[in-house]
Design a protein around this motif. Structure first.
Motif, PDB file in Angstrom:
ATOM      1  N   PRO A   1      -7.079  12.237 -13.321  1.00  0.00           N
ATOM      2  CA  PRO A   1      -6.029  12.807 -14.177  1.00  0.00           C
ATOM      3  C   PRO A   1      -5.485  11.766 -15.151  1.00  0.00           C
ATOM      4  O   PRO A   1      -5.337  10.585 -14.811  1.00  0.00           O
ATOM      5  CB  PRO A   1      -4.960  13.243 -13.164  1.00  0.00           C
ATOM      6  CG  PRO A   1      -5.711  13.462 -11.890  1.00  0.00           C
ATOM      7  CD  PRO A   1      -6.796  12.429 -11.888  1.00  0.00           C
ATOM      8  N   ALA A   2      -5.173  12.212 -16.343  1.00  0.00           N
ATOM      9  CA  ALA A   2      -4.799  11.290 -17.412  1.00  0.00           C
ATOM     10  C   ALA A   2      -3.550  10.484 -17.090  1.00  0.00           C
ATOM     11  O   ALA A   2      -3.408   9.336 -17.514  1.00  0.00           O
ATOM     12  CB  ALA A   2      -4.589  12.066 -18.707  1.00  0.00           C
ATOM     13  N   GLU A   3      -2.629  11.074 -16.319  1.00  0.00           N
ATOM     14  CA  GLU A   3      -1.337  10.422 -16.134  1.00  0.00           C
ATOM     15  C   GLU A   3      -1.298   9.440 -14.971  1.00  0.00           C
ATOM     16  O   GLU A   3      -0.302   8.728 -14.800  1.00  0.00           O
ATOM     17  CB  GLU A   3      -0.251  11.480 -15.926  1.00  0.00           C
ATOM     18  CG  GLU A   3      -0.225  12.152 -14.556  1.00  0.00           C
ATOM     19  CD  GLU A   3      -1.241  13.278 -14.387  1.00  0.00           C
ATOM     20  OE1 GLU A   3      -1.209  13.947 -13.343  1.00  0.00           O
ATOM     21  OE2 GLU A   3      -2.067  13.476 -15.302  1.00  0.00           O
ATOM     22  N   VAL A   4      -2.346   9.375 -14.138  1.00  0.00           N
ATOM     23  CA  VAL A   4      -2.251   8.568 -12.926  1.00  0.00           C
ATOM     24  C   VAL A   4      -2.476   7.089 -13.224  1.00  0.00           C
ATOM     25  O   VAL A   4      -3.139   6.717 -14.191  1.00  0.00           O
ATOM     26  CB  VAL A   4      -3.222   9.052 -11.831  1.00  0.00           C
ATOM     27  CG1 VAL A   4      -3.033  10.529 -11.546  1.00  0.00           C
ATOM     28  CG2 VAL A   4      -4.659   8.741 -12.193  1.00  0.00           C
ATOM     29  N   LYS A   5      -1.922   6.241 -12.332  1.00  0.00           N
ATOM     30  CA  LYS A   5      -2.009   4.796 -12.509  1.00  0.00           C
ATOM     31  C   LYS A   5      -2.914   4.125 -11.490  1.00  0.00           C
ATOM     32  O   LYS A   5      -3.362   2.998 -11.713  1.00  0.00           O
ATOM     33  CB  LYS A   5      -0.608   4.184 -12.427  1.00  0.00           C
ATOM     34  CG  LYS A   5       0.317   4.627 -13.545  1.00  0.00           C
ATOM     35  CD  LYS A   5       1.691   3.993 -13.417  1.00  0.00           C
ATOM     36  CE  LYS A   5       2.604   4.437 -14.559  1.00  0.00           C
ATOM     37  NZ  LYS A   5       3.968   3.824 -14.434  1.00  0.00           N
TER      38      LYS A   5
ATOM     39  N   ASP B   1      -0.698   7.589  -6.806  1.00  0.00           N
ATOM     40  CA  ASP B   1       0.513   8.030  -7.500  1.00  0.00           C
ATOM     41  C   ASP B   1       1.204   9.174  -6.772  1.00  0.00           C
ATOM     42  O   ASP B   1       2.435   9.310  -6.834  1.00  0.00           O
ATOM     43  CB  ASP B   1       0.175   8.498  -8.920  1.00  0.00           C
ATOM     44  CG  ASP B   1      -0.491   7.429  -9.757  1.00  0.00           C
ATOM     45  OD1 ASP B   1      -1.542   6.917  -9.327  1.00  0.00           O
ATOM     46  OD2 ASP B   1       0.027   7.111 -10.834  1.00  0.00           O
ATOM     47  N   TYR B   2       0.420  10.016  -6.118  1.00  0.00           N
ATOM     48  CA  TYR B   2       0.972  11.204  -5.477  1.00  0.00           C
ATOM     49  C   TYR B   2       1.278  10.981  -3.994  1.00  0.00           C
ATOM     50  O   TYR B   2       1.670  11.913  -3.294  1.00  0.00           O
ATOM     51  CB  TYR B   2      -0.013  12.365  -5.601  1.00  0.00           C
ATOM     52  CG  TYR B   2      -0.431  12.681  -7.018  1.00  0.00           C
ATOM     53  CD1 TYR B   2       0.468  12.600  -8.084  1.00  0.00           C
ATOM     54  CD2 TYR B   2      -1.739  13.070  -7.302  1.00  0.00           C
ATOM     55  CE1 TYR B   2       0.084  12.889  -9.380  1.00  0.00           C
ATOM     56  CE2 TYR B   2      -2.132  13.367  -8.608  1.00  0.00           C
ATOM     57  CZ  TYR B   2      -1.221  13.267  -9.634  1.00  0.00           C
ATOM     58  OH  TYR B   2      -1.614  13.560 -10.922  1.00  0.00           O
ATOM     59  N   LEU B   3       1.085   9.761  -3.523  1.00  0.00           N
ATOM     60  CA  LEU B   3       1.203   9.499  -2.098  1.00  0.00           C
ATOM     61  C   LEU B   3       2.652   9.577  -1.634  1.00  0.00           C
ATOM     62  O   LEU B   3       3.533   8.935  -2.200  1.00  0.00           O
ATOM     63  CB  LEU B   3       0.629   8.115  -1.786  1.00  0.00           C
ATOM     64  CG  LEU B   3       0.449   7.786  -0.318  1.00  0.00           C
ATOM     65  CD1 LEU B   3      -0.577   8.710   0.319  1.00  0.00           C
ATOM     66  CD2 LEU B   3       0.022   6.334  -0.158  1.00  0.00           C
ATOM     67  N   GLU B   4       2.881  10.341  -0.580  1.00  0.00           N
ATOM     68  CA  GLU B   4       4.198  10.430   0.036  1.00  0.00           C
ATOM     69  C   GLU B   4       4.234   9.688   1.370  1.00  0.00           C
ATOM     70  O   GLU B   4       5.253   9.134   1.748  1.00  0.00           O
ATOM     71  CB  GLU B   4       4.579  11.897   0.260  1.00  0.00           C
ATOM     72  CG  GLU B   4       4.718  12.694  -1.044  1.00  0.00           C
ATOM     73  CD  GLU B   4       4.940  14.170  -0.789  1.00  0.00           C
ATOM     74  OE1 GLU B   4       4.889  14.586   0.381  1.00  0.00           O
ATOM     75  OE2 GLU B   4       5.173  14.906  -1.763  1.00  0.00           O
ATOM     76  N   ASN B   5       3.091   9.698   2.075  1.00  0.00           N
ATOM     77  CA  ASN B   5       3.048   9.136   3.419  1.00  0.00           C
ATOM     78  C   ASN B   5       1.600   8.805   3.745  1.00  0.00           C
ATOM     79  O   ASN B   5       0.760   9.697   3.788  1.00  0.00           O
ATOM     80  CB  ASN B   5       3.609  10.157   4.415  1.00  0.00           C
ATOM     81  CG  ASN B   5       3.710   9.617   5.821  1.00  0.00           C
ATOM     82  OD1 ASN B   5       2.983   8.718   6.218  1.00  0.00           O
ATOM     83  ND2 ASN B   5       4.629  10.183   6.588  1.00  0.00           N
ATOM     84  N   TRP B   6       1.281   7.547   3.965  1.00  0.00           N
ATOM     85  CA  TRP B   6      -0.096   7.164   4.276  1.00  0.00           C
ATOM     86  C   TRP B   6      -0.615   7.869   5.519  1.00  0.00           C
ATOM     87  O   TRP B   6      -1.820   8.074   5.679  1.00  0.00           O
ATOM     88  CB  TRP B   6      -0.184   5.647   4.476  1.00  0.00           C
ATOM     89  CG  TRP B   6      -0.326   4.879   3.208  1.00  0.00           C
ATOM     90  CD1 TRP B   6       0.621   4.079   2.616  1.00  0.00           C
ATOM     91  CD2 TRP B   6      -1.459   4.836   2.352  1.00  0.00           C
ATOM     92  NE1 TRP B   6       0.146   3.550   1.444  1.00  0.00           N
ATOM     93  CE2 TRP B   6      -1.143   4.003   1.258  1.00  0.00           C
ATOM     94  CE3 TRP B   6      -2.725   5.424   2.381  1.00  0.00           C
ATOM     95  CZ2 TRP B   6      -2.021   3.731   0.227  1.00  0.00           C
ATOM     96  CZ3 TRP B   6      -3.607   5.147   1.346  1.00  0.00           C
ATOM     97  CH2 TRP B   6      -3.257   4.319   0.304  1.00  0.00           C
ATOM     98  N   TYR B   7       0.274   8.232   6.411  1.00  0.00           N
ATOM     99  CA  TYR B   7      -0.165   8.844   7.657  1.00  0.00           C
ATOM    100  C   TYR B   7      -0.574  10.310   7.477  1.00  0.00           C
ATOM    101  O   TYR B   7      -1.363  10.835   8.245  1.00  0.00           O
ATOM    102  CB  TYR B   7       0.944   8.742   8.714  1.00  0.00           C
ATOM    103  CG  TYR B   7       1.047   7.359   9.298  1.00  0.00           C
ATOM    104  CD1 TYR B   7       0.434   7.050  10.508  1.00  0.00           C
ATOM    105  CD2 TYR B   7       1.727   6.353   8.632  1.00  0.00           C
ATOM    106  CE1 TYR B   7       0.502   5.778  11.043  1.00  0.00           C
ATOM    107  CE2 TYR B   7       1.805   5.078   9.160  1.00  0.00           C
ATOM    108  CZ  TYR B   7       1.191   4.792  10.360  1.00  0.00           C
ATOM    109  OH  TYR B   7       1.266   3.529  10.886  1.00  0.00           O
TER     110      TYR B   7
END
Length: 254
Positions: free
Chosen positions: A96-100, A141-147
């Motif tokens: 996606p264009a907006e992700v880092k 970028d969209y990560l909320e929780n690695w688990y």
């Protein structure tokens, strides 16, 4: 034997690799040899059915957990993926264009061969049809929780290349002693061994089958070692597992 599934001449075909050649094995073209570059590679799940369930592991290598500053888990950390996330060898994956930060994950994919319920570790390999290479992309970028990665991190269309081969289980004497390697544009960025998994393949099959039925064609993606880096449009990523194959994938702008 190495099995493939390809699109060629207007149809979808099962194929096998023999002596470095690709041979079609069904339909009116059975027995025909085709070039590796003449076909479109699809997820290689023939001769078993297409997957009903795709289970993926998080933090299943201690070095990867350390890389992310997490304690190694005490039981398997799993999440589910949809079949639409799967693409084949040499396919494009959209960033996606907006992700880092988007990164690959080289993983051994276990393909279930027969219905498994309440399987014991000692019998687990009897339920494996074969193995493939998966590249389980993640978008941090969209990560909320690695688990428990949310859907936008892991369950995106085109973000789980798999292939090129489904290698029969009988041809992989010890799936827990295979070297893994990833290259980005020809440079090695990740290396490891399946021997470093926290939960090995028999443990995973016993664990999942203790509370859910595993069906023929279901996939277990077994996690990745450390060494993940950001990838960008134009990058060519090769995820390779010893004895299983080298899976090529290209990042394109989404």
């Amino acid at each position: 034997m190495k099995h493939a599934r390809v699109a060629w001449s207007g149809g979808i075909h099962k194929a096998i690799e023999s002596d470095g050649q690709l041979w079609l094995t069904q339909g009116p073209h059975a027995g025909r040899r085709v070039g590796f570059d003449e076909v479109v590679w699809l997820p290689p799940l023939a001769p078993v059915p297409q997957p009903r369930t795709v289970i993926a592991l998080g933090l299943n290598y201690a070095d990867h957990a350390k890389e992310l500053a997490f304690k190694a888990p005490e039981e398997p950390l799993a999440f589910m993926k949809g079949e639409a996330s799967l693409v084949g060898h040499k396919a494009m994956t959209y960033r996606p264009a907006e992700v880092k930060f988007m990164h690959y994950e080289c993983e051994l994919a276990v393909v279930i061969g027969r219905t498994a319920r309440h399987v014991k570790k000692a019998d687990a390999y009897d339920f494996v049809a074969g193995y493939s290479v998966a590249n389980d992309y993640a978008i941090r970028d969209y990560l909320e929780n690695w688990y428990r990665p949310n859907l936008r991190v892991k369950n995106r269309d085109t973000c789980t290349p798999i292939g090129p081969w489904l290698v029969d289980a009988a041809d992989v004497p010890n799936p827990m002693a295979l070297k893994l390697q990833t290259t980005v544009n020809g440079q090695v960025t990740q290396s490891g061994s399946t021997s470093d998994m926290i939960f090995d393949v028999p443990t995973l099959i016993e664990y999942f089958s203790s509370f859910m039925t595993l069906n023929p064609g279901d996939l277990i993606l077994t996690g990745t070692p450390d060494g993940v880096v950001n990838v960008n449009p134009g990058d060519v990523i090769v995820t390779e597992i010893e004895g299983i194959g080298a899976l090529i994938n290209t990042i394109v702008a989404g």
